[in-house]
Design a protein around this motif. Structure first.
Motif, PDB file in Angstrom:
ATOM      1  N   GLY A  67      29.995  99.231  18.400  1.00 29.69           N
ATOM      2  CA  GLY A  67      30.922 100.338  18.140  1.00 29.69           C
ATOM      3  C   GLY A  67      31.842 100.595  19.304  1.00 29.69           C
ATOM      4  N   ASP A  69      39.338 101.771  30.298  1.00 33.28           N
ATOM      5  CA  ASP A  69      38.102 101.340  29.629  1.00 33.28           C
ATOM      6  C   ASP A  69      36.951 101.739  30.561  1.00 33.28           C
ATOM      7  OD1 ASP A  69      35.861  99.971  28.737  1.00 33.28           O
ATOM      8  OD2 ASP A  69      36.988  98.216  28.053  1.00 33.28           O
ATOM      9  N   THR A 103      28.790  99.919  22.242  1.00 32.67           N
ATOM     10  CA  THR A 103      27.764  98.878  22.095  1.00 32.67           C
ATOM     11  C   THR A 103      26.893  98.763  23.345  1.00 32.67           C
ATOM     12  OG1 THR A 103      29.565  97.677  20.990  1.00 32.67           O
ATOM     13  CG2 THR A 103      27.526  96.462  21.357  1.00 32.67           C
ATOM     14  N   LYS A 104      27.431  99.125  24.495  1.00 33.79           N
ATOM     15  CA  LYS A 104      26.760  98.910  25.779  1.00 33.79           C
ATOM     16  C   LYS A 104      25.866 100.117  26.112  1.00 33.79           C
ATOM     17  CE  LYS A 104      29.218  95.211  25.562  1.00 33.79           C
ATOM     18  NZ  LYS A 104      30.556  95.118  26.102  1.00 33.79           N
ATOM     19  N   TYR A 109      37.501  92.751  30.952  1.00 32.24           N
ATOM     20  CA  TYR A 109      36.592  92.025  30.065  1.00 32.24           C
ATOM     21  C   TYR A 109      37.316  90.858  29.370  1.00 32.24           C
ATOM     22  CZ  TYR A 109      33.747  91.547  25.769  1.00 32.24           C
ATOM     23  OH  TYR A 109      33.001  91.077  24.723  1.00 32.24           O
ATOM     24  N   THR A 142      33.627 101.687  29.872  1.00 30.95           N
ATOM     25  CA  THR A 142      32.375 101.211  29.274  1.00 30.95           C
ATOM     26  C   THR A 142      31.215 101.109  30.271  1.00 30.95           C
ATOM     27  OG1 THR A 142      33.564  99.963  27.579  1.00 30.95           O
ATOM     28  CG2 THR A 142      31.313  99.272  28.050  1.00 30.95           C
ATOM     29  N   PHE A 143      31.419 100.421  31.401  1.00 33.99           N
ATOM     30  CA  PHE A 143      30.317 100.182  32.339  1.00 33.99           C
ATOM     31  C   PHE A 143      29.928 101.449  33.098  1.00 33.99           C
ATOM     32  CE2 PHE A 143      29.760  95.374  33.395  1.00 33.99           C
ATOM     33  CZ  PHE A 143      29.525  95.127  32.059  1.00 33.99           C
ATOM     34  N   ASN A 160      34.077  94.353  33.865  1.00 36.39           N
ATOM     35  CA  ASN A 160      33.098  93.427  33.307  1.00 36.39           C
ATOM     36  C   ASN A 160      33.718  92.036  33.285  1.00 36.39           C
ATOM     37  OD1 ASN A 160      31.242  92.002  31.786  1.00 36.39           O
ATOM     38  ND2 ASN A 160      31.598  93.103  29.893  1.00 36.39           N
ATOM     39  N   SER A 217      33.350 100.619  24.803  1.00 35.58           N
ATOM     40  CA  SER A 217      32.552  99.887  23.845  1.00 35.58           C
ATOM     41  C   SER A 217      31.234 100.668  23.830  1.00 35.58           C
ATOM     42  CB  SER A 217      32.315  98.449  24.330  1.00 35.58           C
ATOM     43  OG  SER A 217      31.226  97.894  23.612  1.00 35.58           O
ATOM     44  N   SER A 257      34.176  98.859  16.764  1.00 35.52           N
ATOM     45  CA  SER A 257      33.784  98.035  17.925  1.00 35.52           C
ATOM     46  C   SER A 257      34.609  98.462  19.131  1.00 35.52           C
ATOM     47  CB  SER A 257      34.035  96.540  17.640  1.00 35.52           C
ATOM     48  OG  SER A 257      35.421  96.307  17.515  1.00 35.52           O
ATOM     49  N   GLY A 258      34.201  97.990  20.297  1.00 34.29           N
ATOM     50  CA  GLY A 258      35.001  98.233  21.493  1.00 34.29           C
ATOM     51  C   GLY A 258      36.353  97.544  21.375  1.00 34.29           C
ATOM     52  N   GLN A 259      36.347  96.349  20.762  1.00 33.97           N
ATOM     53  CA  GLN A 259      37.598  95.616  20.576  1.00 33.97           C
ATOM     54  C   GLN A 259      38.597  96.413  19.736  1.00 33.97           C
ATOM     55  OE1 GLN A 259      37.371  93.437  23.003  1.00 33.97           O
ATOM     56  NE2 GLN A 259      38.243  91.802  21.790  1.00 33.97           N
ATOM     57  N   GLU A 299      40.041  98.802  33.779  1.00 39.49           N
ATOM     58  CA  GLU A 299      38.620  99.156  33.592  1.00 39.49           C
ATOM     59  C   GLU A 299      38.084  99.842  34.848  1.00 39.49           C
ATOM     60  OE1 GLU A 299      36.193  95.766  32.409  1.00 39.49           O
ATOM     61  OE2 GLU A 299      37.484  95.386  30.696  1.00 39.49           O
TER      62      GLU A 299
HETATM   63  C1  LIG Z   1      31.804  94.648  25.460  1.00 40.15           C
HETATM   64  C2  LIG Z   1      33.037  95.226  26.006  1.00 40.15           C
HETATM   65  C3  LIG Z   1      34.167  95.446  25.202  1.00 40.15           C
HETATM   66  C4  LIG Z   1      34.214  95.027  23.739  1.00 40.15           C
HETATM   67  O1  LIG Z   1      33.341  95.799  23.019  1.00 40.15           O
HETATM   68  P1  LIG Z   1      32.637  95.329  21.624  1.00 40.15           P
HETATM   69  O2  LIG Z   1      31.892  96.554  21.241  1.00 40.15           O
HETATM   70  O3  LIG Z   1      31.798  94.145  21.938  1.00 40.15           O
HETATM   71  O4  LIG Z   1      33.757  95.009  20.685  1.00 40.15           O
HETATM   72  C5  LIG Z   1      35.272  96.031  25.775  1.00 40.15           C
HETATM   73  N1  LIG Z   1      35.278  96.387  27.081  1.00 40.15           N
HETATM   74  C6  LIG Z   1      34.224  96.170  27.887  1.00 40.15           C
HETATM   75  C7  LIG Z   1      34.289  96.593  29.313  1.00 40.15           C
HETATM   76  C8  LIG Z   1      33.065  95.602  27.380  1.00 40.15           C
HETATM   77  O5  LIG Z   1      32.013  95.389  28.198  1.00 40.15           O
END
Ligand SMILES: *Cc1c(COP(=O)(O)O)cnc(C)c1O
Length: 421
Positions: A214, A179, A203-204, A106, A181-182, A154, A201, A80-82, A150
């Motif tokens: 993930g 981070d 997942t996004k 986040y 992610t976005f 988020n 993450s 996960s991202g976590q 980040e």
């Molecule tokens: C969703 C998110 C996370 C956590 O990720 P998961 O895959 O939900 O564990 C961490 N950082 C950011 C910026 C996110 O948007």
């Protein structure tokens, strides 16, 4: 290769007669011809797979692809991202250490850093990302071992001045973890601005279809772990017969240690099936990000022109206070996520939300479908109007994650919502 090509061709490469699509190696275990080879594997003297809690060929191909997209020397997928955030920090810090973190991150990461890591004896010191370098410098302590932020926060959508944070971190001889992610590596590659470690993450946007949870950690290979502050990297590891990471793995010391120590012990490794799904998402990432950005730009302008909307937060807009940082760090666009405030507070926001037919009310962001969330009646519903204000959430705030549908259909839907008010 340009990044759009890397999305498709990095990672798994088929040899003559082999399957063209990346195979799913659905095996926990690997077969060996000799005890000597197994011994070498356990001494980390030769590369190879031991057990799918530590590495797996399918997951490995995805790690290679993401490392190539971010411009790193190696990557490690996590469940996960976590767990990516957790392992990125735990690989550097131990009980009694602290790290600096931009306060606009986040919410899940804030819980992890401020509450759970505290129980492990690790202190997170939050700083205002807009503060001057001198101001942030004052938050450093002798035990501070890393800096975290980040790229595009988020949910506040604040753009981080990555070069400023890299300068501060490096002046204090500690790594900068970003981070991303976005933004994804399509819109920003933090290593090019001085970040040492990048996490996601997956997942996004990387997944994009909302089918797997993930994460991933990418190592730039540029940080000098031998500067005296990080003995775990330069002193023998008892769990590997006295192996020294910086000597054995050189510029890949960080990412190798994260895998063979922490992923081995904590077990937060993804399955081959999930890595396969992530790879399908990655193949179209560049095309999707372009569409997310173009759609969101048109929608941000549409919302800004509406009399029923009080304010629109989207860094690409000329009116945004961080327009300069957006042009520097996110020149190709600032993703599909927009937040805006509807006039008339909670009641009107709820009317708007309940009249939408295309946009889906969901606790998720960054996927191919357009999603909406009203924090005041969902994630922050236990707060009254006063408390919402203190948390920086206006009762009329709507978070909109613009998808890759035809933008006219999305605008039609938003008009329907606004009309209901
Ligand atoms: C969703 C998110 C996370 C956590 O990720 P998961 O895959 O939900 O564990 C961490 N950082 C950011 C910026 C996110 O948007």
């Amino acid at each position: 290769m340009k990044i759009e090509t890397k999305c498709i061709h990095e990672g798994y490469k088929a040899e003559n007669g082999e399957p063209m699509a990346m195979p799913i190696y659905q095996s926990t275990t690997y077969k060996y011809d000799s005890t000597e080879h197994v011994g070498d594997l356990f001494d980390l003297a030769v590369p190879g797979h031991i057990y799918s809690r530590i590495s797996n060929p399918t997951v490995g191909f995805v790690e290679e692809k993401i490392a190539a997209l971010e411009g790193g020397v190696g990557a490690l997928c996590t469940s996960s991202g976590q767990s990516a955030s957790l392992i990125a920090i735990m690989n550097i810090l131990e009980a009694g250490d602290s790290f600096i973190c931009a306060s606009t991150i986040y919410g899940g990461t804030i819980n992890l850093f401020a509450v759970t890591l505290k129980k492990f004896g690790i202190e997170c010191i939050f700083v205002d990302a807009d503060a001057s370098e001198d101001e942030i410098q004052k938050s450093f302590k002798d035990n501070t071992k890393a800096v975290f932020g980040e790229t595009l926060a988020n949910p506040s959508l604040e753009v981080l001045d990555i070069e400023k944070f890299a300068r501060i971190a490096h002046k204090n001889e500690v790594p900068l973890i970003i981070d991303n992610t976005f933004a994804t590596p399509i819109l920003c590659r933090p290593i090019e601005f001085g970040a040492d470690i990048v996490i996601h993450s997956t997942t996004k946007y990387m997944d994009g279809q909302a089918v797997q949870v993930g994460g991933v950690i990418v190592d730039s290979g540029k940080f000098d772990w031998t500067n005296g502050k990080f003995p775990e990297f330069t002193e023998p590891d008892e769990s590997y017969h006295g192996l020294v990471y910086t000597e054995a793995f050189k510029e890949a010391a960080y990412i190798t240690k994260a895998r063979v120590q922490l992923i081995r012990d904590l077990g937060a490794y993804p399955s081959a099936q999930d890595a396969f799904l992530t790879n399908i998402g990655l193949e179209t990432l560049a095309v999707r990000m372009e569409r997310h950005c173009r759609n969101a730009e048109k929608i941000a302008e549409f919302l800004e022109s509406s009399d029923l909307v009080e304010s629109v937060n989207y860094p690409w807009l000329e009116s945004h206070p961080q327009k300069e940082l957006q042009e520097k760090y996110l020149p190709k666009g600032s993703s599909g996520v927009i937040s805006f405030v509807i006039k008339g507070g909670k009641e009107n926001a709820a009317k708007f939300m309940d009249s939408l037919e295309l946009a889906i009310n969901a606790v998720h962001v960054a996927c191919s479908r357009t999603l909406v969330l009203h924090p005041a009646t969902a994630t922050h519903r236990q707060l009254n109007d006063e408390q919402l204000k203190a948390a920086g959430i206006s009762p009329g705030l709507v978070r909109l994650s613009v998808g890759i549908e035809n933008v006219d259909d999305i605008i039609e839907d938003l008009k329907r919502g606004l009309k209901a008010i």
